[in-house]
Enzyme design. Structure first.
Site, short mmCIF file in Angstrom:
data_model
loop_
_atom_site.label_atom_id
_atom_site.label_comp_id
_atom_site.label_asym_id
_atom_site.label_seq_id
_atom_site.Cartn_x
_atom_site.Cartn_y
_atom_site.Cartn_z
N SER B 14 0.81 -1.23 0.00
CA SER B 14 0.00 0.00 0.00
C SER B 14 0.84 1.27 0.00
O SER B 14 0.35 2.33 -0.37
CB SER B 14 -0.95 0.01 1.20
OG SER B 14 -0.22 0.08 2.41
N ASN B 90 7.81 -7.88 -0.04
CA ASN B 90 8.30 -6.53 0.17
C ASN B 90 8.01 -6.00 1.58
O ASN B 90 8.64 -5.04 2.02
CB ASN B 90 7.66 -5.61 -0.88
CG ASN B 90 7.87 -4.16 -0.58
OD1 ASN B 90 8.96 -3.64 -0.78
ND2 ASN B 90 6.85 -3.49 -0.05
N TYR B 155 17.21 -5.07 11.96
CA TYR B 155 16.89 -4.92 10.54
C TYR B 155 17.96 -5.60 9.67
O TYR B 155 17.64 -6.33 8.72
CB TYR B 155 16.82 -3.42 10.22
CG TYR B 155 16.32 -3.08 8.84
CD1 TYR B 155 14.99 -3.24 8.50
CD2 TYR B 155 17.20 -2.59 7.87
CE1 TYR B 155 14.52 -2.92 7.24
CE2 TYR B 155 16.74 -2.26 6.61
CZ TYR B 155 15.41 -2.42 6.29
OH TYR B 155 14.96 -2.10 5.04
N LYS B 159 17.55 -8.67 6.98
CA LYS B 159 17.87 -8.54 5.56
C LYS B 159 19.01 -9.47 5.15
O LYS B 159 19.00 -10.04 4.05
CB LYS B 159 18.19 -7.08 5.23
CG LYS B 159 17.01 -6.12 5.45
CD LYS B 159 15.78 -6.53 4.63
CE LYS B 159 14.63 -5.55 4.74
NZ LYS B 159 13.47 -5.93 3.92
N ILE B 188 16.08 5.10 -0.38
CA ILE B 188 14.95 5.36 -1.27
C ILE B 188 14.01 6.34 -0.56
O ILE B 188 13.82 6.26 0.66
CB ILE B 188 14.18 4.04 -1.58
CG1 ILE B 188 15.16 2.95 -2.05
CG2 ILE B 188 13.08 4.27 -2.62
CD1 ILE B 188 15.94 3.26 -3.30
#
Lengths: 128, 250
Positions: B14, B90, B155, B159, B188
């Site tokens: 979303s 994702n 995190y 990953k 990003i």
């Protein structure tokens, strides 16, 4: 369902799953040695059998998850012990354990997985 | 259109990078289902935007940490469309804290949302993709999976875990026409990086050879390539999309 009918369906399943020729799929053919199956193929074969025969195959029932017989009493000096043979009969009731027991080298254990074993398993499932 | 007749499922669809991926796949003709955690408003707005443009897009609210819920949504999507060609894992969160003060909740939330969700979805799609002898799985990694950032032990672990997971699953599924790759974005412009951008954007840009931050479209373009039929001989790779950030040049 007759054993011949079961064999034909199993044969079709294995041709699709393993991309082998139909004359390669004999009852005695071993899945790994003769038909070139790898670990992921066993999962694929189970999925396809479920679809072909419209039944559920609980995980580990046709192809046990762990065939390493890691317990020391089951394998000694590369040979499966009598206790190990008993264990195999329990885990693979549809395999030809007698044939394996005549020369129970651990390195040949994958030869227990034959086309006939699947046919026997399916016959038991379908016909009780 | 490159993805005409293809179906795709995108997690965390979303907002941010996921939103960009949903838009890109839909624009290329794919039917897209996306899952989101909580922001119904953003999800509904995206569905409305893409539906009005003539695309087939549906949204499902799913807790990606919950295996039963994941199995159910994958079943719903594959039954509705008959197959699932593309999975993009994702969904991800950050809960930054120095390790000395990181709570068990901060650790678990990140590991479960970012990594366990990948296990959940990949396992759920294995069967339909194996039956179809076709599949494209793309996992969202991060440059943080390979490089150390203060305050991101949770995190980075998630990953780095995704990178290893991607390589293993790629070997398991390669013979079935299923490729499994990861994309590792740098900085990003999304909500997730807003806090750090607010304090250090100029400094960050200095360290990026391309001299700009990435946009969700930059990641979506890489995902489109790995999701396409043409990438069939590429599997188990982690593709950095970071404007050169991790090249270590001066």
């Amino acid at each position: 369902m007759s054993n011949d009918e079961i064999f034909e369906k199993v044969r079709k399943t294995l041709i699709d799953a393993l991309s082998v020729d139909d004359d390669e799929v004999t009852p005695e053919a071993t899945l790994i040695g003769d038909l070139g199956a790898e670990s992921i193929d066993f999962l694929d074969i189970s999925f396809r059998l479920e679809k072909e025969f419209a039944i559920k195959i609980p995980r580990g029932e046709l192809f046990p998850d762990n065939m390493s017989l890691a317990d020391k009493s089951l394998v000694k000096d590369g040979l499966v012990t009598p206790e190990g043979i008993t264990e195999l009969r329990t885990r693979l009731p549809h395999a030809n354990v007698d044939k394996f027991a005549a020369d129970p080298k651990m390195e040949h254990i994958s030869e227990l997985f034959t086309v006939q074993m699947i046919v026997n398993f399916m016959a038991h499932k379908l016909n009780g | 259109m490159k993805f005409e007749g293809r179906t795709a499922l995108v997690t965390g669809g979303s907002r941010g990078i996921g939103r960009g991926i949903v838009q890109a796949l839909a624009a290329q003709g794919a039917k897209v289902a996306f899952v989101y955690q909580s922001n119904s408003q953003a999800a509904e707005a995206l569905v409305a935007e893409l539906t009005q443009a003539g695309h087939t897009v549906v949204a499902h609210q799913v807790d990606v940490r919950n295996k039963e819920a994941v199995d159910a949504v994958v079943k719903t999507v594959t039954e509705a469309w008959g197959k699932l060609d593309v999975l993009v894992n994702n969904a991800g969160v950050i809960r930054d804290a120095l390790l000395a003060t990181m709570t068990p909740e901060q650790w678990r939330d990140v590991i479960d949302t970012n990594l366990t969700s990948v296990y959940n979805f990949c396992q759920a799609v294995t069967r339909p993709m194996m039956s179809a002898r076709y599949g494209r799985i793309i996992n969202m990694s991060s440059v943080a999976g390979e490089f150390g950032n203060k305050g991101q032990a949770n995190y980075a672990a998630s990953k780095g875990g995704i990178n290893g997971f991607t390589r293993c699953l790629a070997t398991e599924l390669a013979s079935r026409g299923i490729t499994v790759n990861a994309v590792a974005p740098g900085f990003i412009e999304t909500d997730m990086t807003e806090a750090v951008r607010n304090v250090a954007e100029a400094e960050i840009k200095k360290n990026i050879p391309a001299k700009r931050l990435g946009k969700p479209e930059d990641i979506a373009n890489a995902v489109l390539f790995l999701a396409s039929q043409e990438s069939s001989y590429i599997t188990g790779q982690v593709l950095s999309v970071d404007g050169g950030l991790t090249l270590g040049g001066f």
